[in-house]
Design a protein around this motif. Structure first.
Motif, mmCIF file in Angstrom:
data_model
loop_
_atom_site.group_PDB
_atom_site.id
_atom_site.type_symbol
_atom_site.label_atom_id
_atom_site.label_comp_id
_atom_site.label_asym_id
_atom_site.label_seq_id
_atom_site.Cartn_x
_atom_site.Cartn_y
_atom_site.Cartn_z
ATOM 1 N N GLY A 17 -108.549 -12.991 9.335
ATOM 2 C CA GLY A 17 -107.258 -12.331 9.204
ATOM 3 C C GLY A 17 -106.667 -11.933 10.545
ATOM 4 N N VAL A 18 -107.501 -11.402 11.437
ATOM 5 C CA VAL A 18 -107.021 -11.012 12.765
ATOM 6 C C VAL A 18 -106.558 -12.235 13.541
ATOM 7 N N ARG A 19 -107.353 -13.294 13.489
ATOM 8 C CA ARG A 19 -106.982 -14.522 14.201
ATOM 9 C C ARG A 19 -105.611 -15.019 13.734
ATOM 10 N N ALA A 20 -105.362 -14.916 12.430
ATOM 11 C CA ALA A 20 -104.084 -15.390 11.891
ATOM 12 C C ALA A 20 -102.919 -14.507 12.325
ATOM 13 N N GLU A 21 -103.190 -13.233 12.598
ATOM 14 C CA GLU A 21 -102.132 -12.293 12.953
ATOM 15 C C GLU A 21 -101.783 -12.302 14.441
ATOM 16 N N LEU A 22 -102.720 -12.700 15.280
ATOM 17 C CA LEU A 22 -102.482 -12.650 16.720
ATOM 18 C C LEU A 22 -101.460 -13.704 17.135
ATOM 19 N N ARG A 23 -100.623 -13.349 18.068
ATOM 20 C CA ARG A 23 -99.549 -14.221 18.521
ATOM 21 C C ARG A 23 -99.686 -14.536 20.007
ATOM 22 N N LYS A 103 -107.743 -0.255 12.135
ATOM 23 C CA LYS A 103 -107.444 -1.499 11.443
ATOM 24 C C LYS A 103 -106.182 -1.426 10.592
ATOM 25 N N THR A 106 -100.584 -3.209 12.783
ATOM 26 C CA THR A 106 -99.958 -4.469 12.379
ATOM 27 C C THR A 106 -100.292 -5.569 13.377
ATOM 28 N N GLY A 107 -100.052 -6.821 12.970
ATOM 29 C CA GLY A 107 -100.305 -7.948 13.855
ATOM 30 C C GLY A 107 -99.550 -7.865 15.164
ATOM 31 N N PRO A 108 -98.222 -7.652 15.143
ATOM 32 C CA PRO A 108 -97.472 -7.532 16.401
ATOM 33 C C PRO A 108 -97.949 -6.374 17.267
ATOM 34 N N THR A 111 -101.225 -7.460 18.897
ATOM 35 C CA THR A 111 -100.961 -8.401 19.993
ATOM 36 C C THR A 111 -100.501 -7.651 21.236
#
Length: 217
Positions: A17-23, A103, A106-108, A111
């Motif tokens: 999930g983290v890998r998918a969220e990182l930009r 945790k 958010t993803g942004p 990042t």
């Protein structure tokens, strides 16, 4: 220019999930699920930033930091944990982490936090920064917060059971705990049953009171 990242967490689904969220500009160059694996991966990959879980097999995030922080001064560590307990925050900062976020981020936001740590900033979730300031203003100690190893009852619990315990004590519903920890509601129920059994408690109310008495909430 990319920021090279190693993900360390004992739950594969969470790492996915983290890998998918990182930009961009983040690039994941390695993963590990326990402290010994993390030490090996970080030594090999030499990332810019390690996203480091606090509670995991093999000694937790502190064991990783103790092994690598001085050995690899150019690698920076950012703790990413479900726990917002002051003793967890202070222990990893003392060991060499450059920041601590929970945790719920958010993803942004994550990042941005990783980029800032790579650039040399110290980054904390807003509520946690106060813990660090208070602790070091008091000479690096955290008064009124117990050390987990000093409580024999607490030592009977696994790291995951302690996480569930804290969330239950803070009033989270099973569904909310499952979402935060990336596990099923059934698994949450299993952990709660184990905690009640090990602590010889009868229900959620007694569990919350037990945690409050030990200032774990």
């Amino acid at each position: 220019m990319s920021v090279r990242v190693v993900l360390v967490d004992d739950h594969r689904m969470f790492r996915t999930g983290v890998r998918a969220e990182l930009r961009e500009p983040l690039e994941v160059v390695g993963e590990a699920e326990d402290a010994p694996g993390a030490i090996e991966v970080v030594r090999t990959a030499r990332p810019d930033v390690v996203l480091l879980d606090v509670h995991m097999p093999g000694g937790g995030g502190v064991a990783v930091l103790q092994a690598l922080a001085k050995e690899l001064p150019d690698v920076r560590f950012l703790a990413l944990s479900v726990s917002d307990a002051p003793e967890d925050v202070i222990s990893v900062i003392r060991a060499g982490a450059r920041g601590y976020v929970t945790k719920s981020i958010t993803g942004p936001e994550l990042t941005d936090a990783v980029v800032r740590v790579a650039e040399g900033d110290a980054v904390f979730s807003p509520r946690l920064a106060g813990f660090v300031l208070d602790a070091f203003a008091a000479g690096g100690t955290v008064e009124a917060e117990p050390v987990e190893g000093a409580d024999e009852d607490l030592d009977r619990l696994t790291a995951r059971e302690r996480e569930v315990l804290r969330l239950i004590a803070r009033g989270y519903a099973y569904k909310e705990i499952a979402k935060q920890l990336f596990i099923s509601i059934k698994t949450v129920e299993t952990h709660v049953s184990a905690v009640l059994r090990k602590l010889q408690l009868s229900n959620r109310h007694e569990l919350s009171r037990w945690a409050a008495d030990r200032r774990l909430v």
